[in-house]
Design a protein around this motif. Sequence first.
Motif, PDB file in Angstrom:
ATOM      1  N   LYS A  68       0.833  -1.095   0.161  1.00  0.00           N
ATOM      2  CA  LYS A  68      -0.067  -0.089  -0.114  1.00  0.00           C
ATOM      3  C   LYS A  68       0.256   1.296  -0.413  1.00  0.00           C
ATOM      4  O   LYS A  68       0.385   2.112  -0.593  1.00  0.00           O
ATOM      5  N   ASP A  69       2.399   1.471   0.941  1.00  0.00           N
ATOM      6  CA  ASP A  69       2.721   2.216   1.225  1.00  0.00           C
ATOM      7  C   ASP A  69       3.386   2.755  -0.651  1.00  0.00           C
ATOM      8  O   ASP A  69       3.756   3.787  -1.361  1.00  0.00           O
ATOM      9  N   PHE A  70       4.272   1.591  -0.943  1.00  0.00           N
ATOM     10  CA  PHE A  70       4.408   1.321  -2.890  1.00  0.00           C
ATOM     11  C   PHE A  70       3.532   2.278  -3.302  1.00  0.00           C
ATOM     12  O   PHE A  70       3.788   2.855  -4.313  1.00  0.00           O
ATOM     13  N   SER A 118      -3.906 -13.030  -3.212  1.00  0.00           N
ATOM     14  CA  SER A 118      -2.924 -12.856  -4.437  1.00  0.00           C
ATOM     15  C   SER A 118      -2.873 -11.116  -5.054  1.00  0.00           C
ATOM     16  O   SER A 118      -2.250 -11.734  -6.030  1.00  0.00           O
ATOM     17  N   PHE A 119      -3.197 -10.776  -4.742  1.00  0.00           N
ATOM     18  CA  PHE A 119      -3.155  -9.321  -5.026  1.00  0.00           C
ATOM     19  C   PHE A 119      -1.891  -8.694  -5.207  1.00  0.00           C
ATOM     20  O   PHE A 119      -1.046  -8.008  -6.163  1.00  0.00           O
ATOM     21  N   ASP A 120      -2.158  -8.667  -3.674  1.00  0.00           N
ATOM     22  CA  ASP A 120      -0.188  -8.082  -3.667  1.00  0.00           C
ATOM     23  C   ASP A 120       0.894  -8.529  -4.836  1.00  0.00           C
ATOM     24  O   ASP A 120       1.685  -7.848  -4.949  1.00  0.00           O
ATOM     25  N   ALA A 122       0.321 -10.471  -7.706  1.00  0.00           N
ATOM     26  CA  ALA A 122      -0.296  -9.518  -8.725  1.00  0.00           C
ATOM     27  C   ALA A 122       0.461  -8.344  -9.131  1.00  0.00           C
ATOM     28  O   ALA A 122       1.399  -7.975  -9.967  1.00  0.00           O
ATOM     29  N   TYR A 123       0.401  -7.716  -7.865  1.00  0.00           N
ATOM     30  CA  TYR A 123       0.554  -6.158  -8.586  1.00  0.00           C
ATOM     31  C   TYR A 123       2.036  -6.163  -8.989  1.00  0.00           C
ATOM     32  O   TYR A 123       1.852  -4.916  -9.695  1.00  0.00           O
ATOM     33  N   MET A 124       2.098  -6.577  -7.487  1.00  0.00           N
ATOM     34  CA  MET A 124       4.032  -5.797  -7.903  1.00  0.00           C
ATOM     35  C   MET A 124       4.767  -7.066  -8.908  1.00  0.00           C
ATOM     36  O   MET A 124       5.444  -5.791  -9.112  1.00  0.00           O
ATOM     37  N   ASN A 125       4.079  -7.810  -9.100  1.00  0.00           N
ATOM     38  CA  ASN A 125       5.235  -8.370 -10.415  1.00  0.00           C
ATOM     39  C   ASN A 125       4.539  -7.482 -11.238  1.00  0.00           C
ATOM     40  O   ASN A 125       5.443  -6.922 -12.316  1.00  0.00           O
ATOM     41  N   ASN A 126       3.349  -7.037 -11.778  1.00  0.00           N
ATOM     42  CA  ASN A 126       2.939  -5.895 -12.959  1.00  0.00           C
ATOM     43  C   ASN A 126       3.793  -4.797 -12.882  1.00  0.00           C
ATOM     44  O   ASN A 126       4.286  -4.815 -14.177  1.00  0.00           O
ATOM     45  N   GLN A 127       4.579  -3.833 -10.905  1.00  0.00           N
ATOM     46  CA  GLN A 127       4.728  -3.455 -11.654  1.00  0.00           C
ATOM     47  C   GLN A 127       6.551  -3.087 -11.886  1.00  0.00           C
ATOM     48  O   GLN A 127       7.070  -2.386 -12.168  1.00  0.00           O
ATOM     49  N   GLU A 168      11.145  -4.264  -7.064  1.00  0.00           N
ATOM     50  CA  GLU A 168      11.380  -6.083  -6.570  1.00  0.00           C
ATOM     51  C   GLU A 168      12.347  -5.925  -5.814  1.00  0.00           C
ATOM     52  O   GLU A 168      11.520  -7.727  -5.276  1.00  0.00           O
ATOM     53  N   GLU A 169      12.429  -5.532  -4.671  1.00  0.00           N
ATOM     54  CA  GLU A 169      12.877  -5.627  -3.366  1.00  0.00           C
ATOM     55  C   GLU A 169      11.474  -6.393  -2.306  1.00  0.00           C
ATOM     56  O   GLU A 169      11.807  -7.260  -1.571  1.00  0.00           O
ATOM     57  N   ILE A 170      10.596  -5.801  -3.202  1.00  0.00           N
ATOM     58  CA  ILE A 170       8.961  -5.853  -2.965  1.00  0.00           C
ATOM     59  C   ILE A 170       8.005  -7.093  -2.866  1.00  0.00           C
ATOM     60  O   ILE A 170       7.976  -7.871  -1.968  1.00  0.00           O
ATOM     61  N   ASN A 171       8.130  -7.164  -4.423  1.00  0.00           N
ATOM     62  CA  ASN A 171       7.958  -8.365  -4.795  1.00  0.00           C
ATOM     63  C   ASN A 171       8.845  -9.505  -4.111  1.00  0.00           C
ATOM     64  O   ASN A 171       7.998 -10.606  -4.291  1.00  0.00           O
ATOM     65  N   GLY A 172      10.185  -9.155  -3.887  1.00  0.00           N
ATOM     66  CA  GLY A 172      10.925 -10.286  -3.581  1.00  0.00           C
ATOM     67  C   GLY A 172      10.738 -11.264  -2.327  1.00  0.00           C
ATOM     68  O   GLY A 172      11.187 -12.235  -2.533  1.00  0.00           O
TER      69      GLY A 172
END
Length: 177
Positions: A68-70, A118-120, A122-127, A168-172
């Motif tokens: 959410k912060d991102f 799974s939204f988080d 999916a969103y971060m992969n998209n980003q 990338e960091e958040i997604n990881g």
Amino acid sequence: MHTTYTYPSLIAFAFAALCSASAVQAAERADTQPVSAEDFVEEASAKGIAEIEVGKLALEKATSQEVKDFAQTMIDDHTQANQKLGTLATQKELAVSDDAELINQAKAMVLKMRGEASFDKAYMNNQVMAHQQTIALFERASQSKDNEIAAFAKETLPKLKHHLQMAEEINGNLPEQ
């Protein structure tokens, strides 16, 4: 053996195919064609709008506070960048996009269809993907013969690269779905 596909899985498959084709086309353009000022303004503004709209969706659906912060950072930074780009476009009498480009609309649709769990991810992969493509666009624009477009692209690139690093960091750190 007969496989049954659900509507959401078909949409996700179509989305993945569109993303792959878009990434290949973007890579080919990056190698062979400089971006014109007109194309850059239109594409960059559309990508900015998509970031803002998908960021708003993430504020509603994300479960992780870090995500959410991102998303809020994406809304704030891309709103500011689009305002600067809009001013530049007005000075040059160029049109900015008034809606997100079709592929980004498809991404937003797929994200809306994803379940809360799974939204988080999916969103971060998209980003990650979106910022890789946007960086490639801005790198091409930084070589523009139009000095103001090149300067805007060069000024914006460090922030975009930082966004990619954050994504990338958040997604990881998020669990695989």
